[in-house]
Design an enzyme around this catalytic site. Structure first.
Site, PDB file in Angstrom:
ATOM      1  CE  LYS A 125      -8.781   1.537  -5.420  1.00 32.74           C
ATOM      2  NZ  LYS A 125      -8.353   0.938  -4.166  1.00 32.74           N
ATOM      3  CG  HIS A 128      -7.772  10.559  -0.621  1.00 32.26           C
ATOM      4  ND1 HIS A 128      -7.528  11.203   0.549  1.00 32.26           N
ATOM      5  CD2 HIS A 128      -9.075  10.207  -0.614  1.00 32.26           C
ATOM      6  CE1 HIS A 128      -8.649  11.249   1.247  1.00 32.26           C
ATOM      7  NE2 HIS A 128      -9.589  10.642   0.561  1.00 32.26           N
ATOM      8  CG  HIS A 131      -2.548   9.616  -1.781  1.00 33.56           C
ATOM      9  ND1 HIS A 131      -3.715   9.224  -2.388  1.00 33.56           N
ATOM     10  CD2 HIS A 131      -2.086   8.536  -1.115  1.00 33.56           C
ATOM     11  CE1 HIS A 131      -3.945   7.949  -2.102  1.00 33.56           C
ATOM     12  NE2 HIS A 131      -2.972   7.510  -1.316  1.00 33.56           N
TER      13      HIS A 131
HETATM   14  N1  ARG Z   1      -0.792   3.234  -1.250  1.00 38.88           N
HETATM   15  C1  ARG Z   1      -1.117   3.328   0.125  1.00 38.88           C
HETATM   16  C2  ARG Z   1      -2.413   4.084   0.315  1.00 38.88           C
HETATM   17  O1  ARG Z   1      -2.822   4.839  -0.534  1.00 38.88           O
HETATM   18  C3  ARG Z   1      -0.054   4.035   0.909  1.00 38.88           C
HETATM   19  C4  ARG Z   1       1.263   3.326   0.930  1.00 38.88           C
HETATM   20  C5  ARG Z   1       2.035   3.672   2.141  1.00 38.88           C
HETATM   21  N2  ARG Z   1       3.352   3.141   2.151  1.00 38.88           N
HETATM   22  C6  ARG Z   1       3.686   1.923   2.545  1.00 38.88           C
HETATM   23  N3  ARG Z   1       4.943   1.581   2.502  1.00 38.88           N
HETATM   24  N4  ARG Z   1       2.787   1.078   2.988  1.00 38.88           N
HETATM   25  O2  ARG Z   1      -3.042   3.944   1.351  1.00 38.88           O
END
Ligand code: ARG
Length: 566
Positions: A125, A128, A131
Site C-alpha cells: 500500500k 501515506h 506515515h
Molecule cells: N501499519 C499501521 C497503519 O498504517 C500502523 C502501525 C502502528 N503500530 C502499531 N504497533 N500498531 O495504520
C-alpha cells in the site's frame, strides 16, 4: 558554571530555606528587563514574620559582592537577579565551544533503553502522508533520546500481515504481471488489490478464495509464502528509498508477520488469567468498566487481529529489550486501539505496561485539502519530496545564492523544509502544508534556520586564521549579545522538555528562537568590519562559532541537515 544553581545556593545559604522549596520558587521573570531570575519572597513571610517586600529588600543587600551576579533588586515581594553579563556570556560560549556536538547532551539515559516505533507503513500500500508525519516525529524523538544518553532502538512495525494478503495473492495470481509490477511495485500492487475488491462485489466467491490463500500463508505453504516475501521485499525497497532521502534508519523491521507465531502464547496467557470472554463467537477482553469497547483477541473464525499482534509485539519487546519506555508514534485516530491494548496488558499483570506510551499526531492537509485524495486515493510521497526539492532549487537560482553543490543544497533544504513543518506545532494539532510557508526563507522555516547557519559559517570562513580561543568578553555585553548567550545556554532545557512530553516542537521552537537571536546579534553588532577592535572581533567570532554549532546540533535533532553556503 550554572547560574541558576548559584543563585539557588546563595538563597539557601542566606535564608536557610530547604533546597526543594528554593528550587521550586525560583522563576524566570516574564520580562527580561525585570531580571534573569526572580525569587518570590512570599514563602518566607510566615517563617520570618515580615512582609515580603521587606524581606526582598533585606535579601537584596546581602546579595551584593558576587562575581556572578551583577545586582539583586527588590521589586515588591520579589527579589530580581541580574547576572554578570560578561561572566555569563564568556562561561556559556566557552562551555558550548568545549562541548561541541555534545552541547545539551546528558547521561540521564545511561543504562536505559527507549524503543521508538514509528513510520510503520503497510506492505503493498502507498506510504501515506500520515506515515511521513510519524516518520518525522519518531526520527526526531529517537535522536533526542540518544542525545540524553538513552540506548535507543528505532522500530518499524510494518503492516505485513493480515487477511488482505490473501486478497492480494488471489489478485496477483489472477491479474498480476511481474514485469509490470517490478517497474512500479506499490502502485501496481494497489491496482490489482483494488481490482480484487471490484470483482469480489460481482463474484463473492473470490472472498473465499482469498481466505483460503491467507490460511495457506498462515500454514507456511511454500508458494504463497514466496509471493508474500516478494510483495514485502519490493515494497520495502520503495519505502527504503524514501527513508534514504530523509536520512532515516531503523534497527528493526519486524512487522506484524514477525509475531504471527507468537500469538498462541498471548491467547493462552489471557485465557489462563480468565480475561477472555465469548462475544458473538469471538474471544474478547471486556473493557466496559473502563468505558471502552471490548478488545477483540480472536475473531469468530479463530483468526487473530491487529490488536493481538500488538500485544504479542509488546511482550516480545519487553523480553528482548527490557525497555524503560516503549513509544508508539501513531496517528491519534488509533488512540482507542492503544488504550485498549495497554489496558489488556495491565490486566494481564504486566506491570511494565505503564511504560508503553502512545504518541499521537493530527491530520495532514495540503493547502487546505485532504492530501490522501489529491491523486485519486493515493499520495505520491516521492512527488511531495521531489516537488519541495525542485521548488527549493528554483529559489536558490532566483536568489543567486552561491552554493557549492546545488543538488545537495536543494535536497537538504527542500527536505528540511518539510520535516520542520511537521515538527512546528504541538503534534496533536492538524497541520496544513503549504509551499509558501514551508519555503519562506524569511519566516519560521527550516530554510530560515539553515540560512542563519550558513551565514555564520560564511563569517567564520572570512575570519580564517584568527584564533579566538582566548576571547575576552568584556566589551561584548550588549542586549543582543546577552540575549544570544541566554539562548545558547537554554538548549538543554528545550531537549528535556521535548523528551518529557515527547514533543520535538520544543526543539523546533528553540532553534527558531536561537536563529532569530543570532540574526539580531549580527545585524546590530559588526564582526568583520575594519573598525572593530581585535578583542571584540574575537569575542564575536567565538559567539558565531558557538551559535553555528548549536544550530547544527538542534536542527540535527529534528532530522534536518545544514549546508555550508546558501
Ligand atoms: N501499519 C499501521 C497503519 O498504517 C500502523 C502501525 C502502528 N503500530 C502499531 N504497533 N500498531 O495504520
Amino acid at each position: 558554571m550554572d547560574f541558576k544553581e548559584h543563585v539557588t545556593q546563595k538563597i539557601i545559604d542566606i535564608t536557610g530555606l530547604e533546597r526543594e522549596t528554593a528550587e521550586k520558587s525560583i522563576e524566570v521573570p516574564p520580562d527580561e528587563k525585570m531580571g534573569d531570575l526572580a525569587f518570590p519572597c512570599f514563602p518566607l513571610a510566615r517563617v520570618m514574620r515580615k512582609a515580603p517586600p521587606l524581606i526582598a529588600r533585606e535579601l537584596a543587600e546581602k546579595m551584593s559582592d558576587d562575581e556572578m551576579i551583577d545586582r539583586a533588586e527588590a521589586a515588591g515581594g520579589y527579589l530580581n537577579f541580574f547576572f554578570n553579563r560578561e561572566k555569563f556570556i564568556s562561561d556559556t560560549v566557552n562551555a558550548v565551544l568545549d562541548a561541541g556536538e555534545s552541547w545539551g547532551a546528558s547521561d540521564m539515559g545511561g543504562g536505559k533503553t527507549v524503543l521508538v516505533e514509528y513510520s510503520s507503513p503497510n506492505i503493498a500500500k502507498p506510504f501515506h502522508i500520515g506515515h511521513l508525519f510519524s516518520t518525522a516525529i519518531g526520527n526526531s524523538l529517537a535522536k533526542i533520546y540518544k542525545h540524553l544518553g538513552y540506548n535507543v532502538q528505532s522500530l518499524n512495525h510494518l503492516g505485513d500481515w493480515g487477511t488482505q494478503f490473501g486478497k492480494l495473492i488471489s489478485a496477483y495470481k489472477r491479474w498480476g504481471d511481474k514485469d509490470v509490477i517490478d517497474k512500479d511495485p506499490i502502485n501496481e500492487l494497489l491496482k490489482i488489490y483494488v481490482k480484487f475488491h471490484e470483482e469480489a462485489e460481482k463474484h463473492p466467491e473470490l472472498e473465499d478464495e482469498a481466505r483460503d490463500y491467507f490460511k495457506k500463508l498462515e500454514d507456511g505453504d511454500e508458494e504463497t509464502t514466496a509471493l508474500w516475501k516478494y510483495f514485502r521485499e519490493i515494497s520495502l525497497a520503495e519505502f527504503k528509498r524514501v527513508y534514504d532521502m530523509l536520512g532515516v534508519r531503523f534497527d528493526s523491521y519486524n512487522g506484524e508477520a514477525f509475531y504471527s507465531d507468537k500469538m498462541d502464547e498471548i491467547v493462552d496467557i489471557l485465557r489462563d488469567k480468565g480475561l477472555l470472554v465469548e462475544s458473538d463467537g469471538a474471544q474478547v477482553v471486556d473493557l466496559s468498566d473502563l468505558n471502552m469497547p471490548p478488545c477483540i483477541i480472536l475473531k469468530s473464525n479463530g483468526a487473530t487481529i491487529y490488536a493481538t499482534r500488538d500485544i504479542a509485539a509488546a511482550l516480545y519487546r519487553h523480553r528482548t529489550y527490557d525497555f524503560y519506555k516503549n513509544i508508539y508514534v501513531v496517528g491519534t485516530p488509533q488512540a482507542l486501539h492503544f488504550k485498549q491494548i495497554f489496558s489488556v496488558m495491565e490486566r494481564a499483570g504486566w506491570e511494565w505496561s505503564k511504560d508503553c506510551v502512545h504518541v499521537g499526531f493530527g491530520l495532514v492537509r495540503f493547502d487546505g485539502q485532504n492530501l490522501s485524495t489529491r491523486h485519486g486515493n493515493v499520495v505520491f510521497l516521492d512527488d511531495v519530496l521531489n516537488e519541495s526539492i525542485e521548488k527549493t532549487r528554483e529559489i536558490i537560482k532566483k536568489n543567486g545564492s552561491n552554493v557549492d553543490d546545488i543538488d545537495d543544497a536543494a535536497k537538504k533544504i527542500g527536505i528540511g523544509a518539510i520535516l520542520y513543518t511537521f515538527l512546528k506545532n504541538n503534534r496533536e494539532k492538524d497541520i496544513d502544508l503549504n509551499w509558501d510557508t514551508m519555503l519562506d526563507f524569511d519566516g519560521e522555516s527550516a530554510p530560515y534556520c539553515q540560512y542563519g547557519y550558513a551565514r555564520g559559517r560564511s563569517i567564520l570562513r572570512k575570519a580564517e586564521g584568527i584564533d579566538f580561543s582566548d576571547a575576552d568578553f568584556s566589551n561584548t555585553v550588549s542586549d543582543e549579545e546577552y540575549a544570544l548567550a541566554k539562548q545558547l545556554s537554554s538548549f538543554s532545557d528545550a531537549i528535556r522538555s521535548a523528551a518529557d512530553k515527547n514533543e520535538p516542537f520544543y526543539i523546533n521552537r528553540y532553534v527558531t528562537n536561537l536563529t532569530k537571536a543570532f540574526n539580531k546579534f549580527y545585524n546590530t553588532n559588526p564582526i568583520m568590519k575594519d573598525d572593530v577592535d581585535t578583542e571584540t572581533k574575537k569575542a564575536r567570532l567565538a559567539m558565531v562559532d558557538a551559535t553555528t554549532k548549536v544550530i547544527k546540533t538542534a536542527l540535527g535533532l529534528l532530522g534536518i541537515e545544514t549546508v555550508e553556503k546558501m
